[in-house]
Every structure is written in structure tokens, then in C-alpha cells.
Write a protein that holds these residues in place. Structure first.
Motif, short mmCIF file in Angstrom:
data_model
loop_
_atom_site.label_atom_id
_atom_site.label_comp_id
_atom_site.label_asym_id
_atom_site.label_seq_id
_atom_site.Cartn_x
_atom_site.Cartn_y
_atom_site.Cartn_z
N ALA A 55 0.83 -1.20 0.00
CA ALA A 55 0.00 0.00 0.00
C ALA A 55 0.87 1.25 0.00
N TRP A 56 0.26 2.36 -0.41
CA TRP A 56 0.90 3.67 -0.31
C TRP A 56 -0.10 4.66 0.28
N GLU A 57 0.41 5.74 0.85
CA GLU A 57 -0.45 6.76 1.46
C GLU A 57 0.25 8.12 1.40
N ILE A 58 -0.51 9.12 1.05
CA ILE A 58 -0.06 10.52 1.07
C ILE A 58 -1.11 11.31 1.84
N ILE A 59 -0.67 12.16 2.77
CA ILE A 59 -1.57 13.10 3.43
C ILE A 59 -0.99 14.50 3.21
N ASP A 60 -1.80 15.34 2.61
CA ASP A 60 -1.41 16.71 2.30
C ASP A 60 -2.31 17.65 3.08
N HIS A 61 -1.74 18.69 3.66
CA HIS A 61 -2.50 19.66 4.45
C HIS A 61 -2.63 20.95 3.64
N ARG A 62 -3.89 21.26 3.22
CA ARG A 62 -4.16 22.46 2.41
C ARG A 62 -5.35 23.21 2.99
N ASP A 63 -5.22 24.49 3.07
CA ASP A 63 -6.34 25.35 3.50
C ASP A 63 -6.97 24.84 4.79
N GLY A 64 -6.14 24.42 5.74
CA GLY A 64 -6.63 23.99 7.04
C GLY A 64 -7.21 22.59 7.08
N TYR A 67 -5.91 16.17 3.33
CA TYR A 67 -6.41 15.40 2.19
C TYR A 67 -5.58 14.12 2.12
N ARG A 68 -6.26 12.99 2.13
CA ARG A 68 -5.59 11.69 2.17
C ARG A 68 -5.83 10.94 0.87
N ALA A 69 -4.76 10.49 0.26
CA ALA A 69 -4.82 9.65 -0.93
C ALA A 69 -4.13 8.33 -0.59
N ILE A 70 -4.77 7.22 -0.98
CA ILE A 70 -4.22 5.90 -0.68
C ILE A 70 -4.35 5.00 -1.90
N GLY A 71 -3.63 3.91 -1.87
CA GLY A 71 -3.76 2.95 -2.96
C GLY A 71 -2.97 1.69 -2.70
N GLU A 72 -3.07 0.79 -3.66
CA GLU A 72 -2.37 -0.49 -3.58
C GLU A 72 -1.64 -0.72 -4.90
N TYR A 73 -0.44 -1.26 -4.80
CA TYR A 73 0.34 -1.59 -5.99
C TYR A 73 -0.17 -2.91 -6.57
N GLN A 90 -12.10 10.19 1.77
CA GLN A 90 -12.95 11.24 2.34
C GLN A 90 -13.99 11.72 1.33
N PHE A 91 -13.75 11.45 0.04
CA PHE A 91 -14.68 11.86 -0.99
C PHE A 91 -15.50 10.72 -1.56
N SER A 92 -14.88 9.54 -1.66
CA SER A 92 -15.56 8.41 -2.29
C SER A 92 -14.80 7.12 -2.00
N GLU A 93 -15.53 6.03 -2.01
CA GLU A 93 -14.89 4.72 -1.89
C GLU A 93 -14.41 4.21 -3.25
N ALA A 94 -14.68 4.97 -4.30
CA ALA A 94 -14.26 4.58 -5.64
C ALA A 94 -12.75 4.63 -5.76
N ALA A 95 -12.19 3.61 -6.38
CA ALA A 95 -10.75 3.57 -6.61
C ALA A 95 -10.48 3.61 -8.11
N ASP A 96 -9.63 4.54 -8.51
CA ASP A 96 -9.19 4.61 -9.90
C ASP A 96 -7.98 3.68 -10.06
#
Length: 151
Positions: A55-64, A67-73, A90-96
Motif C-alpha cells: 500500500a501507499w499513502e499521502i496526506i497533504d494539508h491544504r487550507d486547514g 487530504y488523504r490519498a491511498i492505494g495499492e500496488y 474522504q470523498f468516495s470509496e471509488a478507486a481509480d
């Protein structure tokens, strides 16, 4: 997810570095925090387990907000091909699904980037609403990736 449509974004970019370096930029947390959905100044987390099933994970802090992005290789063929999922829970359970293919050139490399974008439908959407959403998701994704690739 029961009611959704998909669209595909395809982009081709040339870089003045070897494919190994571009491949590493997708996997090395130190490099990821500089460009992948984040910037060093706003990044809170950049971590991964770079192997198929990892798995991978990025958390970015913008405008207070965080925002979390995750995925699997899903597939790795260094330095030629990388396939992984991309989701923002946080927006959808849909995975691209994202596919990155690299080809060595005389000077540097060519990256072919493809994103299979999942667009969840809202209740009572018409065909026109679906077509509009597909275009907005496609164009918004393209804009975001263009900004990241310039970094």
C-alpha cells in the motif's frame, strides 16, 4: 459501488532523465513528498510498501484540511511499468486504476500515463448529467496531473 461510469485519461510526457529515475519518483517516499499529490511544505505523510500488494499513502494539508490519498500496488516491472490504485476515501470509496509506462529514449524517457477514472452517479442523474460529470472528472484529473508532472 453499484451505479458508476468510467472514463480514461491518457497523457504522454517526456523527461530528461532515465526511466529508472522517473520510476523511482513514483515509489521513493522522499521523492513522492515533493510532487505526488503534495508538496514538501504541505506534506504530512508520504509512505509506502513498494511491492505488488503493498500500500501507499499521502496526506497533504491544504487550507486547514488534511487530504488523504491511498492505494495499492497491482503490478511492477521496474523501470518499465507500474500499475496501482488511487483513492481518496474522504470523498468516495471509488478507486481509480493508474498505469505508468516508461520507455527509454535517446535522451531521457517517455512516460505514458493512463488513469481509469471512476465517476459515481448521484441519485436521479440523467444521461446528460453523467456525460457532464465524466467530462468534469476527466478535465479536473488532467489539470491536477499536469500540475504534478510540472513539479
Amino acid at each position: 459501488m453499484e451505479n458508476y461510469s468510467t472514463t480514461t485519461l491518457k497523457m504522454i510526457r517526456n523527461f530528461d532523465v532515465m526511466p529508472e529515475r522517473v520510476f523511482d519518483a513514483w515509489l521513493n517516499p522522499g521523492m513522492m513528498r515533493k510532487w505526488f499529490f503534495t508538496l514538501e511544505g504541505t506534506n504530512k505523510v508520504a509512505q509506502n510498501d513498494p511491492q505488488v500488494g503493498g500500500a501507499w499513502e499521502i496526506i497533504d494539508h491544504r487550507d486547514g484540511k488534511d487530504y488523504r490519498a491511498i492505494g495499492e500496488y497491482l503490478e511492477m516491472d521496474p523501470p518499465n511499468k507500474l500499475v496501482f490504485t488511487f483513492k481518496m476515501p474522504q470523498f468516495s470509496e471509488a478507486a481509480d486504476t493508474i498505469k505508468v509506462e516508461l520507455k527509454e529514449l535517446q535522451k531521457g524517457c517517455e512516460m505514458t500515463f493512463s488513469q481509469n477514472i471512476t465517476v459515481p452517479h448521484e441519485e436521479n442523474w440523467t444521461e446528460s448529467d453523467i456525460e457532464k460529470a465524466l467530462g468534469e472528472y476527466h478535465d479536473g484529473s488532467e489539470h491536477g496531473w499536469n500540475l504534478m508532472f510540472m513539479g
